[in-house]
Design an enzyme around this catalytic site. Structure first.
Site: not given
Ligand code: UD1
Length: 344
Positions: A126, A151, A155
């Protein structure tokens, strides 16, 4: 026939990879304990490929049960190892469970792979191994920063274990694939992501909001120093990601690897903001999404996206799909899985 063991074959990325492997002439055996999945994706795989895949319902931490799989299949040419616990927040609360599960399972597999002469090993890693990356886009040469969660540390540790084992057993060739943000579904909508717990990742949260499983989406912050104030990520279509595993296995099988253990970033090499992702969803589906701007989510990095040049050069891999394909396929999948008569 090239026979491959896929661990976590009933999971999101595992099931899509099985489809791509079968499409490229591999025979696949799956092992999945079903702790965070069920066997419904196997029916989807069979419909898409016309081939039934057998799943061993085995916990890879159970050495004897896992060994039996190797005894049953002495002709395995490779292993693609997805099976792991992967909820970041949960790992903070249950670090021992994450270390025990993710590391013991890997140890058993490495033990059995070397003992039974299964020489080609692909590991699901990851971009979280980079921690808060200092340089963008992230290349494989970026140093690991402090892991943000247990987690992510599993990795980092898993990668290091594989490297060390490869030094002692030179016949073991391995590839570590560092995924950025996998999303989307197979274009047939017969398989896709089915979060067991409420979805946390952006794309399933978007589709669940649009279908009415949740009332609204909260954008976690619009006051970052990015082009529209929301966070930037590199969303990669799960079928592009799946194909990288096939390419990596073919590359190992052809004896093309230069080092015992090689590492590759898998992303599309471009950042998309949260607001751009929402806009892409609205564009391809013609629906407007109910969202609001909320506070920043603790632990979020502002921006991370990949440089995947190494995978392009050595594995001849390139992503073929973008954020709109991701939204389109994720939406088709959401509609299908939410339909009252849904079988998936
Ligand atoms: C998360 C995991 C990461 C994993 C990746 C892919 C965390 C801290 N990290 O990353 O380890 O490899 O998923 O599965 O959990 N967002 C919103 N609203 C929401 C959901 C997300 O604004 O309801 C935004 C988040 O702030 C972020 C982006 O969307 O900026 C992507 O979020 P998310 O899909 O959760 O992925 P990551 O945080 O990048």
């Amino acid at each position: 026939m090239k026979k491959v063991l896929v661990t976590g074959g009933c999971g999101y990325i595992g099931s899509h990879t099985i489809v791509d492997l079968i499409d490229h002439g591999f025979e696949v055996i799956s092992v999945d304990s079903l702790v965070n999945a069920d066997e419904r994706p196997l029916a989807g795989i069979e419909k898409i490929t016309g081939q039934a895949v057998y799943n061993y319902r085995v916990d890879l931490c159970d050495y004897e049960a896992t060994r039996q799989i190797f005894l049953d299949h002495p002709d395995l040419m490779g292993i693609v190892h997805f099976a792991a616990l992967k909820a970041v927040g949960e790992s903070v609360e249950q670090p021992l469970r994450y270390f025990r599960n993710n590391l013991n399972s890997l140890l058993n597999l490495l033990d059995l792979a070397t003992e039974h002469g299964v020489d080609n090993f692909i590991f699901s890693s990851s971009c979280s191994v980079y921690g808060n990356a200092r340089e963008l886009p992230v290349t494989e040469a970026n140093d690991f920063q402090e892991a943000e969660s247990p987690y992510a540390r599993t990795k980092q540790m898993g990668e290091q274990m594989i490297r060390d084992v490869g030094r002692a057993f030179p016949q073991l060739r391995s590839i570590l694939l560092r995924y950025f943000n996998p999303a989307g579904a197979h274009p047939s909508a017969l398989i896709g992501e089915s979060p067991v717990n409420p979805a946390l990742n952006l794309v399933p949260v978007i589709t669940e909001t649009a279908i009415g499983r949740r009332t609204k989406l909260t954008v976690f912050g619009d006051d970052y120093g990015t082009r529209d104030g929301s966070c930037i990520r590199d969303y990669i279509h799960v079928m592009d990601l799946a194909n990288a595993h096939t390419k990596a296995l073919q590359y190992l099988a052809a004896g093309q690897s230069e080092e015992a253990c090689e590492v590759y970033n898998l992303g599309i090499g471009e950042g998309v903001t949260v607001l751009e992702a929402i806009e892409a969803f609205e564009k391809v589906t013609g629906q407007s999404l109910n969202y609001e701007i909320g506070p920043r989510r603790p632990g979020d990095v502002v921006a991370i996206y990949s440089n995947y040049q190494r995978a392009a050069e050595r594995l001849a891999w390139a992503p073929a799909r973008g954020i709109e394909d991701i939204m389109q396929t994720a939406w088709e999948w959401e509609k299908r899985r939410s339909a009252p008569a849904s079988v998936s």
